[in-house]
Design an enzyme around this catalytic site. Structure first.
Site, PDB file in Angstrom:
ATOM      1  CG  HIS A 133      -1.573  56.766  55.545  1.00 53.07           C
ATOM      2  ND1 HIS A 133      -0.857  57.182  54.859  1.00 53.07           N
ATOM      3  CD2 HIS A 133      -1.500  55.177  55.318  1.00 53.07           C
ATOM      4  CE1 HIS A 133      -0.266  56.936  54.143  1.00 53.07           C
ATOM      5  NE2 HIS A 133      -1.019  55.264  53.824  1.00 53.07           N
ATOM      6  CG  HIS A 165       6.726  62.814  56.949  1.00 53.21           C
ATOM      7  ND1 HIS A 165       7.388  61.777  56.428  1.00 53.21           N
ATOM      8  CD2 HIS A 165       5.600  62.282  56.098  1.00 53.21           C
ATOM      9  CE1 HIS A 165       7.080  60.572  54.994  1.00 53.21           C
ATOM     10  NE2 HIS A 165       5.863  61.198  54.755  1.00 53.21           N
ATOM     11  CG  ASP A 206      -2.121  64.452  54.661  1.00 56.06           C
ATOM     12  OD1 ASP A 206      -2.279  64.142  53.197  1.00 56.06           O
ATOM     13  OD2 ASP A 206      -1.895  63.204  55.023  1.00 56.06           O
TER      14      ASP A 206
HETATM   15  N1  COA Z   1       1.065  67.857  66.134  1.00 59.12           N
HETATM   16  C1  COA Z   1       1.989  67.734  67.322  1.00 59.12           C
HETATM   17  N2  COA Z   1       2.993  66.966  67.830  1.00 59.12           N
HETATM   18  C2  COA Z   1       3.862  66.038  66.785  1.00 59.12           C
HETATM   19  C3  COA Z   1       3.246  65.846  65.407  1.00 59.12           C
HETATM   20  C4  COA Z   1       1.957  66.840  65.527  1.00 59.12           C
HETATM   21  N3  COA Z   1       1.723  66.359  64.390  1.00 59.12           N
HETATM   22  N4  COA Z   1       3.362  65.078  65.527  1.00 59.12           N
HETATM   23  C5  COA Z   1       4.863  64.867  65.919  1.00 59.12           C
HETATM   24  N5  COA Z   1       4.713  65.823  67.259  1.00 59.12           N
HETATM   25  C6  COA Z   1       5.699  65.168  67.850  1.00 59.12           C
HETATM   26  C7  COA Z   1       5.296  63.783  68.869  1.00 59.12           C
HETATM   27  O1  COA Z   1       4.085  63.878  69.924  1.00 59.12           O
HETATM   28  C8  COA Z   1       6.454  63.152  69.254  1.00 59.12           C
HETATM   29  O2  COA Z   1       6.839  64.395  70.797  1.00 59.12           O
HETATM   30  P1  COA Z   1       7.626  63.437  71.597  1.00 59.12           P
HETATM   31  O3  COA Z   1       8.759  62.780  71.390  1.00 59.12           O
HETATM   32  O4  COA Z   1       7.465  64.392  72.878  1.00 59.12           O
HETATM   33  O5  COA Z   1       6.389  62.601  72.281  1.00 59.12           O
HETATM   34  C9  COA Z   1       7.682  63.721  68.434  1.00 59.12           C
HETATM   35  O6  COA Z   1       6.952  64.926  67.680  1.00 59.12           O
HETATM   36  C10 COA Z   1       7.641  62.536  67.157  1.00 59.12           C
HETATM   37  O7  COA Z   1       6.352  61.792  67.023  1.00 59.12           O
HETATM   38  P2  COA Z   1       6.631  60.582  66.849  1.00 59.12           P
HETATM   39  O8  COA Z   1       5.245  60.301  66.810  1.00 59.12           O
HETATM   40  O9  COA Z   1       7.331  59.896  67.248  1.00 59.12           O
HETATM   41  O10 COA Z   1       6.757  60.691  65.392  1.00 59.12           O
HETATM   42  P3  COA Z   1       6.656  59.318  64.473  1.00 59.12           P
HETATM   43  O11 COA Z   1       7.210  59.223  63.172  1.00 59.12           O
HETATM   44  O12 COA Z   1       5.887  57.812  64.665  1.00 59.12           O
HETATM   45  O13 COA Z   1       4.707  59.884  63.527  1.00 59.12           O
HETATM   46  C11 COA Z   1       3.414  60.906  62.093  1.00 59.12           C
HETATM   47  C12 COA Z   1       4.868  60.735  62.365  1.00 59.12           C
HETATM   48  C13 COA Z   1       3.214  61.514  60.942  1.00 59.12           C
HETATM   49  C14 COA Z   1       3.504  59.810  62.149  1.00 59.12           C
HETATM   50  C15 COA Z   1       3.236  62.469  63.126  1.00 59.12           C
HETATM   51  O14 COA Z   1       4.324  63.505  63.170  1.00 59.12           O
HETATM   52  C16 COA Z   1       1.663  62.771  63.365  1.00 59.12           C
HETATM   53  O15 COA Z   1       1.091  62.036  63.913  1.00 59.12           O
HETATM   54  N6  COA Z   1       1.657  63.932  62.446  1.00 59.12           N
HETATM   55  C17 COA Z   1       0.102  64.148  62.235  1.00 59.12           C
HETATM   56  C18 COA Z   1      -0.986  63.708  61.096  1.00 59.12           C
HETATM   57  C19 COA Z   1      -0.420  63.053  59.672  1.00 59.12           C
HETATM   58  O16 COA Z   1      -0.632  64.439  59.206  1.00 59.12           O
HETATM   59  N7  COA Z   1      -0.339  62.560  59.360  1.00 59.12           N
HETATM   60  C20 COA Z   1       0.328  62.495  57.777  1.00 59.12           C
HETATM   61  C21 COA Z   1       1.418  61.953  57.439  1.00 59.12           C
HETATM   62  S1  COA Z   1       1.791  62.128  55.740  1.00 59.12           S
END
Ligand code: COA
Length: 373
Positions: free
Chosen positions: A220, A259, A310
């Site tokens: 987050h 996201h 971010d």
């Molecule tokens: N880098 C690399 N791979 C990513 C990624 C990232 N930042 N974000 C998602 N993915 C991949 C996941 O590994 C997953 O791959 P898989 O299907 O092979 O397992 C796929 O994309 C779907 O991701 P998922 O974790 O299900 O998405 P989510 O909706 O649960 O998570 C976030 C959303 C924001 C938590 C996620 O994108 C993330 O961890 N981003 C990095 C942290 C970040 O920037 N947070 C600020 C958000 S505003």
């Protein structure tokens, strides 16, 4: 089990109603009380946005002047809070300073009734920069700084307390826009935490303290700090490209990308990217912007992923001379307005937030006679 996976992390679940913002709504995008983020970032100020979120309407010019003046008068730290800040270790995580500071204020300026909730929201909006920078300067320089600056707005106040001098107009406006972009974002994890705590009828400070805790994690709010740590590892765009390809090969998460709600783009990213670019032009660390652009291009090419707010906030804040450990606290300084609006809304239409779980543990079983005593 498949049903649980589908709803894991409450993805796609409508968990309540709100009149505060829309996130990724078809044809509308991100709006705060019906105003688009693009318009607000271009034509408004953080104080006007905070007023909009807290009072439900944009301020008139007169109301805005009065509101800015009111926030200025709320910048002073109570003496017992100063002493607590002095006692907290110099190596504390700055988010823990705000979480603890908020909690301490809750004992000094207690919420005597719900009628004072708006005063508390304004006090926290005005006081978070003071808390953070009093603690920081005390431990860095040994000085007990005066936090009641005459700076016209929160962005200038923050930069003045940090650097000990008035910021340039460009720097103050860049941070002001950053605060606007971070102010509100519907039912994200920290806001939902605030609402969950509010739903138990707990006091205002408990709601906000919970929100700060939820925001601290790298999935987050902590993502802006993690993004900076990634960007800073590299000296050139080519080095960054090679490093990122390795990370992706190792299936690592790249902070500042992806996201939960936005599927194609985060509308805030283009705005902060422009500011990061403007700040890079007058910075001696321009290469960090070039590295960020290359990381963005590689993420799009390799994963079809886009930067979220971010990612370019990281370099924008870095170019403002803000230490990386303060990036997530800046998120708090902005988001207190959104959190507060949600706490008000939750309280006005309250029902205890208490979902249920699918049980996946053992079947009922007999306790052996030998267990326990
Ligand atoms: N880098 C690399 N791979 C990513 C990624 C990232 N930042 N974000 C998602 N993915 C991949 C996941 O590994 C997953 O791959 P898989 O299907 O092979 O397992 C796929 O994309 C779907 O991701 P998922 O974790 O299900 O998405 P989510 O909706 O649960 O998570 C976030 C959303 C924001 C938590 C996620 O994108 C993330 O961890 N981003 C990095 C942290 C970040 O920037 N947070 C600020 C958000 S505003």
């Amino acid at each position: 089990m498949s049903e649980v996976k589908k709803t894991g992390g409450l993805a796609g679940i409508v968990a309540g109603e709100t009149a505060i913002s829309t996130v990724g709504k078809e044809g509308v995008g991100l709006t705060y009380r019906g105003y688009t983020i693009e318009d607000l970032a271009e034509k408004s100020t953080f104080e006007a946005v905070a007023f909009l979120l807290l009072y439900g309407k944009l301020p008139t010019p007169g109301e805005l002047v009065a509101y800015q003046q009111q926030l200025r008068t709320l910048r002073g730290l109570p003496f017992p809070l100063k002493s607590v800040l002095e006692q907290l270790p110099a190596n504390s995580n700055p988010m823990d300073i705000l979480r603890t500071g908020c909690s301490v204020l809750g004992t000094l300026e207690q919420e005597s009734s719900e009628h004072v909730q708006i005063q508390i929201a304004n006090r926290l909006t005005a006081l978070f920069p003071s808390m953070l920078l009093y603690w920081f300067q005390f431990h860095k320089t040994g000085k007990r700084i005066e936090t009641e600056t005459a700076a016209p707005n929160i962005a200038s106040h923050f930069l003045e307390l940090l650097h000990g001098q008035k910021p340039s107009e460009l720097h103050a406006r860049a941070l002001d826009v950053g605060l606007i972009l971070y102010a509100e974002h519907e039912f994200n994890a920290s806001t939902f935490t605030c609402r969950t705590v509010a739903s138990t009828l707990a006091d205002f400070y408990s709601c906000v303290t919970g929100g700060i805790g939820a925001l601290r994690g790298p999935l987050h709010g902590g993502a802006n700090e993690a993004a900076m740590e990634l960007i800073e590892q590299f000296q050139t765009p080519d080095e960054a490209e090679a490093g990122l390809v390795r990370l992706l090969h190792d299936k690592k998460l790249v902070m500042g990308f992806g996201h939960r709600v936005y599927k194609h783009a985060d509308p805030r990213s283009d705005i902060i990217k422009q500011w990061s670019s403007k700040l890079a032009d007058v910075s001696d660390k321009k290469h960090l912007y070039a590295i960020s652009e290359r990381l963005e291009a590689v993420m799009r090419r390799e994963k079809g992923m886009f930067p979220n707010l971010d990612f370019y906030s990281a370099t924008a804040f870095h170019f403002l001379g803000i230490p990386t450990g303060f990036f997530t606290p800046i998120f708090v300084i902005a988001r207190i307005s959104g959190w507060s609006a949600h706490i008000f809304e939750q309280r006005a239409h309250n029902r205890l937030i208490r979902p249920t779980a699918d049980y996946i543990g053992p079947e009922p079983q007999k306790l052996p006679d030998s267990s326990g005593s």
